[in-house]
Write a protein that holds these residues in place. Structure first.
Motif, PDB file in Angstrom:
ATOM      1  N   LYS A 158      52.902 -10.412 -24.435  1.00 39.67           N
ATOM      2  CA  LYS A 158      53.473 -11.642 -25.754  1.00 39.67           C
ATOM      3  C   LYS A 158      52.801 -12.196 -26.114  1.00 39.67           C
ATOM      4  CE  LYS A 158      58.086 -11.019 -24.783  1.00 39.67           C
ATOM      5  NZ  LYS A 158      59.457 -10.556 -25.346  1.00 39.67           N
ATOM      6  N   TYR A 159      52.354 -12.294 -27.460  1.00 38.62           N
ATOM      7  CA  TYR A 159      51.594 -14.166 -27.445  1.00 38.62           C
ATOM      8  C   TYR A 159      52.254 -14.847 -28.741  1.00 38.62           C
ATOM      9  CZ  TYR A 159      48.201 -12.400 -24.756  1.00 38.62           C
ATOM     10  OH  TYR A 159      47.420 -11.977 -23.544  1.00 38.62           O
ATOM     11  N   ILE A 160      52.189 -16.048 -28.927  1.00 41.23           N
ATOM     12  CA  ILE A 160      52.614 -15.935 -29.569  1.00 41.23           C
ATOM     13  C   ILE A 160      52.089 -17.973 -29.870  1.00 41.23           C
ATOM     14  CG2 ILE A 160      54.498 -18.333 -28.765  1.00 41.23           C
ATOM     15  CD1 ILE A 160      56.236 -18.369 -30.536  1.00 41.23           C
ATOM     16  N   SER A 161      51.818 -17.738 -31.134  1.00 42.44           N
ATOM     17  CA  SER A 161      50.774 -19.202 -31.775  1.00 42.44           C
ATOM     18  C   SER A 161      51.416 -20.188 -31.499  1.00 42.44           C
ATOM     19  CB  SER A 161      50.983 -19.085 -33.226  1.00 42.44           C
ATOM     20  OG  SER A 161      49.832 -19.808 -34.108  1.00 42.44           O
ATOM     21  N   ILE A 162      51.626 -21.312 -30.870  1.00 42.30           N
ATOM     22  CA  ILE A 162      51.675 -23.037 -30.916  1.00 42.30           C
ATOM     23  C   ILE A 162      50.538 -23.655 -31.445  1.00 42.30           C
ATOM     24  CG2 ILE A 162      53.329 -22.114 -28.861  1.00 42.30           C
ATOM     25  CD1 ILE A 162      51.367 -23.586 -27.440  1.00 42.30           C
ATOM     26  N   ALA A 163      50.246 -23.552 -32.417  1.00 42.66           N
ATOM     27  CA  ALA A 163      49.538 -24.699 -33.340  1.00 42.66           C
ATOM     28  C   ALA A 163      50.981 -25.725 -33.512  1.00 42.66           C
ATOM     29  CB  ALA A 163      48.446 -23.680 -34.357  1.00 42.66           C
ATOM     30  N   LEU A 164      50.419 -26.746 -33.473  1.00 45.57           N
ATOM     31  CA  LEU A 164      50.851 -27.865 -34.261  1.00 45.57           C
ATOM     32  C   LEU A 164      52.195 -27.727 -33.447  1.00 45.57           C
ATOM     33  CD1 LEU A 164      49.904 -27.671 -37.536  1.00 45.57           C
ATOM     34  CD2 LEU A 164      49.189 -29.709 -35.948  1.00 45.57           C
ATOM     35  N   LEU A 165      52.513 -27.637 -32.000  1.00 49.16           N
ATOM     36  CA  LEU A 165      53.341 -28.177 -31.589  1.00 49.16           C
ATOM     37  C   LEU A 165      53.903 -28.935 -31.180  1.00 49.16           C
ATOM     38  CD1 LEU A 165      53.610 -25.159 -28.305  1.00 49.16           C
ATOM     39  CD2 LEU A 165      54.780 -24.445 -30.321  1.00 49.16           C
ATOM     40  N   PHE A 172      59.539 -37.467 -35.201  1.00 48.98           N
ATOM     41  CA  PHE A 172      61.283 -37.023 -34.426  1.00 48.98           C
ATOM     42  C   PHE A 172      61.203 -37.538 -33.074  1.00 48.98           C
ATOM     43  CE2 PHE A 172      64.307 -35.742 -37.105  1.00 48.98           C
ATOM     44  CZ  PHE A 172      63.171 -35.664 -37.812  1.00 48.98           C
ATOM     45  N   ALA A 173      60.260 -37.452 -31.728  1.00 46.22           N
ATOM     46  CA  ALA A 173      60.170 -37.087 -30.939  1.00 46.22           C
ATOM     47  C   ALA A 173      60.157 -38.394 -29.923  1.00 46.22           C
ATOM     48  CB  ALA A 173      60.053 -35.871 -29.730  1.00 46.22           C
ATOM     49  N   GLY A 174      59.131 -39.328 -30.664  1.00 43.05           N
ATOM     50  CA  GLY A 174      57.732 -39.943 -30.205  1.00 43.05           C
ATOM     51  C   GLY A 174      56.649 -39.627 -29.742  1.00 43.05           C
ATOM     52  N   CYS A 175      56.311 -40.810 -29.665  1.00 37.60           N
ATOM     53  CA  CYS A 175      54.368 -39.948 -28.925  1.00 37.60           C
ATOM     54  C   CYS A 175      54.451 -39.746 -27.383  1.00 37.60           C
ATOM     55  CB  CYS A 175      53.452 -41.329 -29.296  1.00 37.60           C
ATOM     56  SG  CYS A 175      53.290 -42.064 -31.036  1.00 37.60           S
ATOM     57  N   SER A 176      53.891 -39.358 -27.355  1.00 38.75           N
ATOM     58  CA  SER A 176      53.071 -38.651 -25.699  1.00 38.75           C
ATOM     59  C   SER A 176      51.985 -38.076 -25.652  1.00 38.75           C
ATOM     60  CB  SER A 176      54.086 -37.821 -24.986  1.00 38.75           C
ATOM     61  OG  SER A 176      53.773 -36.087 -25.352  1.00 38.75           O
ATOM     62  N   LYS A 177      51.127 -37.906 -24.616  1.00 38.13           N
ATOM     63  CA  LYS A 177      50.046 -37.879 -24.048  1.00 38.13           C
ATOM     64  C   LYS A 177      49.978 -36.304 -24.127  1.00 38.13           C
ATOM     65  CE  LYS A 177      50.803 -36.016 -19.249  1.00 38.13           C
ATOM     66  NZ  LYS A 177      50.596 -36.291 -17.710  1.00 38.13           N
ATOM     67  N   PHE A 178      51.507 -35.630 -24.731  1.00 35.61           N
ATOM     68  CA  PHE A 178      50.828 -34.430 -25.612  1.00 35.61           C
ATOM     69  C   PHE A 178      50.734 -34.071 -27.061  1.00 35.61           C
ATOM     70  CE2 PHE A 178      53.839 -33.183 -21.634  1.00 35.61           C
ATOM     71  CZ  PHE A 178      51.982 -32.366 -21.018  1.00 35.61           C
ATOM     72  N   MET A 179      50.778 -35.217 -27.362  1.00 34.92           N
ATOM     73  CA  MET A 179      50.418 -34.769 -28.917  1.00 34.92           C
ATOM     74  C   MET A 179      49.040 -34.871 -29.225  1.00 34.92           C
ATOM     75  SD  MET A 179      53.577 -34.767 -29.816  1.00 34.92           S
ATOM     76  CE  MET A 179      54.855 -35.163 -29.089  1.00 34.92           C
ATOM     77  N   ASP A 180      48.513 -35.647 -27.951  1.00 34.17           N
ATOM     78  CA  ASP A 180      46.603 -35.636 -28.206  1.00 34.17           C
ATOM     79  C   ASP A 180      45.823 -34.033 -27.988  1.00 34.17           C
ATOM     80  OD1 ASP A 180      46.683 -38.139 -28.889  1.00 34.17           O
ATOM     81  OD2 ASP A 180      47.083 -38.660 -27.073  1.00 34.17           O
ATOM     82  N   LEU A 197      59.699 -27.537 -27.953  1.00 38.04           N
ATOM     83  CA  LEU A 197      60.335 -27.939 -27.905  1.00 38.04           C
ATOM     84  C   LEU A 197      60.385 -28.535 -29.739  1.00 38.04           C
ATOM     85  CD1 LEU A 197      63.440 -28.477 -25.992  1.00 38.04           C
ATOM     86  CD2 LEU A 197      63.337 -26.694 -27.285  1.00 38.04           C
ATOM     87  N   ASN A 198      59.051 -29.384 -29.127  1.00 39.41           N
ATOM     88  CA  ASN A 198      58.347 -30.428 -29.859  1.00 39.41           C
ATOM     89  C   ASN A 198      58.205 -30.053 -31.832  1.00 39.41           C
ATOM     90  OD1 ASN A 198      58.784 -32.780 -29.111  1.00 39.41           O
ATOM     91  ND2 ASN A 198      57.023 -33.252 -28.464  1.00 39.41           N
ATOM     92  N   SER A 199      58.348 -28.787 -31.368  1.00 36.01           N
ATOM     93  CA  SER A 199      57.790 -27.685 -32.807  1.00 36.01           C
ATOM     94  C   SER A 199      58.831 -27.360 -33.714  1.00 36.01           C
ATOM     95  CB  SER A 199      56.745 -26.598 -32.556  1.00 36.01           C
ATOM     96  OG  SER A 199      58.049 -25.273 -32.103  1.00 36.01           O
ATOM     97  N   PHE A 200      60.431 -27.826 -33.486  1.00 35.57           N
ATOM     98  CA  PHE A 200      61.733 -27.089 -34.067  1.00 35.57           C
ATOM     99  C   PHE A 200      62.180 -27.843 -34.549  1.00 35.57           C
ATOM    100  CE2 PHE A 200      62.554 -24.692 -30.050  1.00 35.57           C
ATOM    101  CZ  PHE A 200      62.516 -23.302 -30.248  1.00 35.57           C
ATOM    102  N   TYR A 201      61.220 -29.547 -34.809  1.00 36.69           N
ATOM    103  CA  TYR A 201      61.907 -29.578 -35.363  1.00 36.69           C
ATOM    104  C   TYR A 201      61.384 -30.341 -36.445  1.00 36.69           C
ATOM    105  CZ  TYR A 201      63.916 -33.241 -31.449  1.00 36.69           C
ATOM    106  OH  TYR A 201      64.396 -33.001 -29.972  1.00 36.69           O
ATOM    107  N   PHE A 215      70.866 -24.903 -30.343  1.00 36.18           N
ATOM    108  CA  PHE A 215      70.851 -26.309 -31.722  1.00 36.18           C
ATOM    109  C   PHE A 215      70.425 -26.141 -32.984  1.00 36.18           C
ATOM    110  CE2 PHE A 215      69.866 -29.673 -34.084  1.00 36.18           C
ATOM    111  CZ  PHE A 215      70.969 -30.447 -34.667  1.00 36.18           C
ATOM    112  N   PHE A 216      69.430 -25.844 -32.263  1.00 33.66           N
ATOM    113  CA  PHE A 216      68.049 -25.150 -33.403  1.00 33.66           C
ATOM    114  C   PHE A 216      68.643 -23.444 -33.980  1.00 33.66           C
ATOM    115  CE2 PHE A 216      65.493 -29.024 -32.228  1.00 33.66           C
ATOM    116  CZ  PHE A 216      65.074 -29.640 -33.195  1.00 33.66           C
ATOM    117  N   ARG A 217      69.074 -22.996 -32.990  1.00 30.29           N
ATOM    118  CA  ARG A 217      69.058 -21.757 -33.453  1.00 30.29           C
ATOM    119  C   ARG A 217      70.553 -21.964 -34.820  1.00 30.29           C
ATOM    120  NH1 ARG A 217      69.338 -17.441 -29.841  1.00 30.29           N
ATOM    121  NH2 ARG A 217      71.258 -17.429 -28.916  1.00 30.29           N
ATOM    122  N   ALA A 218      71.975 -22.570 -34.538  1.00 27.73           N
ATOM    123  CA  ALA A 218      73.004 -22.652 -35.070  1.00 27.73           C
ATOM    124  C   ALA A 218      72.509 -23.509 -36.023  1.00 27.73           C
ATOM    125  CB  ALA A 218      73.415 -23.733 -34.115  1.00 27.73           C
ATOM    126  N   TYR A 219      71.567 -24.598 -36.382  1.00 30.23           N
ATOM    127  CA  TYR A 219      70.770 -25.799 -37.755  1.00 30.23           C
ATOM    128  C   TYR A 219      70.538 -24.403 -38.474  1.00 30.23           C
ATOM    129  CZ  TYR A 219      68.792 -29.224 -40.364  1.00 30.23           C
ATOM    130  OH  TYR A 219      68.378 -29.929 -41.443  1.00 30.23           O
TER     131      TYR A 219
END
Length: 585
Positions: A3-10, A16-24, A47-51, A123-127
């Motif tokens: 199974k594959y999932i697209s995570i473009a722009l994760l 919301f989550a602030g900057c980290s090296k993963f944003m680059d 998880l950042n993609s859920f915001y 939390f996000f599934r409840a939302y």
């Protein structure tokens, strides 16, 4: 087959989550589970993609039900809503991302270590599902990703609303128990965000069930009690308080702040010049491009006097002109609209209301910042998604609806909101002894021993949360959709003539018949009666009338729920339509 999932722009949740090296990191188009979910850093990136599920800035400030009116009206007010062929908010892509995560988050690490990540996903599934319940009522519950060949899942019938809400609460309770972040953060989902969401969910669903007996939904009392418990737990944490500075500025400052004020804001959507992420609230309020939004007359009338007495108890309150009606009122009025003496943040120039930007004349200033952000789509002040004031209001309302409210409860919930602006506290005995007839006429479905205090809590909620897009769901849960059918109005003018709105010695508005006065005076707003401005009684005066010729419709047997799109019902014949939405199938 993997199974594959697209995570473009994760990293889409970075504001919301602030900057980290993963944003680059460059977007990855396709990721197999065994190539991802290998460590905590990768889980956080996902998880950042859920915001992105949280409302945009426009989704917060662009309220236009009956608190704020514009030169046009939405289909949900004019009765022009039809069953859509596709779309119609029946979208499940976000849920698929969440469920995929929940199937893979603990693939390589022990559950004890990984549970905190699952808690955020739940939390996000409840939302997600809370939004669906508010819109559609019964919906299919999916706890796993649906595969293309899974006919049973693809043709699943709608599950009962009661099952969906029970499942939502199971998710949010898991989130409250397992999220390990107990340090307040306006960017990340924390235990406190989960408590605030539970407070909101249970208040909505409890009151919806109470005021919609025709739907035969049980357990409203238990849901309201859960709202009380969630609200009290968040309050007891001691992590939040109502922001205060000076009564004449504190409320305005809260919403004009570039960075969210952490005392009160539980979670916010942030914006940034550096990251080139902006919104449009300044431009929205000062130009004619977005329907000229303005506060509606009924809401203006609902603001109390500064001493806590009722404006609508004043003799002939409905013929008081702008300057007088704005004197000695709840200071939140002058921090929500332009009133006499108003000047933009960072300036001393006094500005009257601009009818060119506000169809009612009650021009919005909530969320408006200084002039440097006035260009199209250049505002960067934060937008609240959850704030402490809502939790206080939820607690007061839930306890009042349960018949359990005390003066001590009002002291804990309403008083801090009133203290912020120097207003006297709400008095329980007085409210119930003399319910406000002006408010009672707005909410005919309300009765019982606590009618007076519930009316006052609804007043407080409407005033405190205006322009934050709570109003539609409030009217839906209270079964007061017909509130939108009245004629919307603006300022009162006793007739044609010249008006100095702020009494600074200069004419601001000139209402005329026939030919426009010449020569035109600079700074005067000229309006021809009957074409550019409409008064209730024509030349004899009255309130400005908004959209006199637009008929408003609300079907009590249909419009509390949205319709299921036609294409979805064609693809899945087991999906039933909501009552009285005729889609021809």
């Amino acid at each position: 087959m993997k199974k594959y999932i697209s995570i473009a722009l994760l990293a889409g949740g970075s504001l919301f989550a602030g900057c980290s090296k993963f944003m680059d990191r460059k977007p990855v188009s396709d990721i197999a589970p065994d190539q991802f979910f290998n460590n905590e850093k990768e889980l956080r990136v996902y998880l950042n993609s859920f915001y992105s599920a949280f409302p945009s800035a426009e989704g917060v400030y662009n309220e236009d039900i009956d608190n704020i009116v514009k030169s046009s009206m939405g289909d949900n007010i004019t009765g022009k809503r039809t069953v859509p062929v596709t779309g119609g908010n029946w979208s499940w892509g976000e849920l698929r991302k969440i469920n995929f995560f929940l199937e893979n988050y603990n693939r390589v690490m022990p559950e004890q270590q990984a549970a905190k990540f699952a808690a955020v996903a739940k939390f996000f599934r409840a939302y997600f599902y809370f939004d669906k319940v508010q819109r559609f009522g019964d919906v299919p519950w999916y706890s796993t990703t649906v595969q293309q060949k899974d006919e049973a899942a693809l043709k699943k019938a709608r599950d009962k609303r009661t099952l969906i809400v029970d499942s939502i609460l199971a998710d949010i309770d898991y989130a409250i128990a397992k999220i390990d972040n107990e340090v307040p953060s306006t960017e990340m989902v924390t235990k406190f965000t989960a408590l605030a969401l539970k407070s909101r969910i249970c208040l909505f669903e409890g009151t919806f069930r109470k005021y919609h007996p025709e739907m035969n939904l049980p357990g409203w009392e238990a849901l309201l009690q859960k709202s009380v418990e969630a609200s009290e737990a968040l309050i007891a944490s001691g992590k939040y308080k109502i922001y205060t500075s000076t009564p004449s500025k504190a409320y305005l400052e809260l919403f004009a702040s570039i960075a969210p004020i952490k005392d009160e804001i539980i979670l916010a959507r942030n914006f940034s010049n550096e990251l080139q992420v902006w919104h449009n609230v300044n431009y929205y309020t000062i130009t004619s491009s977005y329907g000229k939004p303005g506060l509606e007359k009924q809401l203006v009338n609902s603001y109390l006097m500064a001493d806590g007495s009722r404006f609508t108890d004043i003799s002939r309150y409905d013929t008081i002109t702008f300057y007088n009606e704005t004197q000695n009122r709840d200071p939140r009025l002058s921090q929500t609209i332009r009133t006499p003496g108003y000047s933009r943040i960072g300036t001393t120039n006094k500005l009257p209301p601009d009818f060119g930007a506000s169809v009612t004349g009650y021009q919005l200033i909530k969320f408006v910042t200084d002039l440097s952000f006035d260009s199209f789509n250049r505002s960067i002040n934060s937008m609240p998604v959850f704030r402490y004031a809502e939790v206080l209001l939820n607690l007061a309302e839930a306890k009042a609806e349960l018949g359990a409210i005390t003066q001590a409860d009002l002291d804990k919930t309403i008083k801090p909101l009133r203290d912020r602006v120097g207003m006297p506290n709400m008095n329980l005995a007085a409210a119930n002894a003399t319910p406000d007839p002006y408010l009672a006429a707005q909410y005919p479905n309300l009765s019982g021993a606590n009618k007076g205090v519930i009316l006052e809590i609804r007043r407080e909620r409407r005033v405190e949360l205006v322009m934050e897009s709570y109003r539609w769901n409030d009217l839906m849960r209270w079964k007061e959709g017909k509130a939108m059918l009245r004629q919307f109005k603006g300022m009162y003018f006793p007739g044609i003539g010249q008006y100095d709105l702020d009494r600074n010695g200069k004419i601001d508005v000139h209402i005329y018949e026939g030919t426009k006065p010449s020569p035109a005076v600079s700074g005067v707003q000229y309006f021809k009666l009957g074409t550019e401005i409409d008064l209730e009684n024509g030349a004899a005066g009255g309130n400005v009338i908004i959209n006199r010729n637009i008929t408003k419709v609300f079907d009590e047997t249909r419009d509390y729920l949205q319709p299921i799109p036609i294409q979805e019902r064609l693809l899945n014949p087991n999906l039933t339509q909501n009552p009285n939405w005729n889609d021809g199938l």
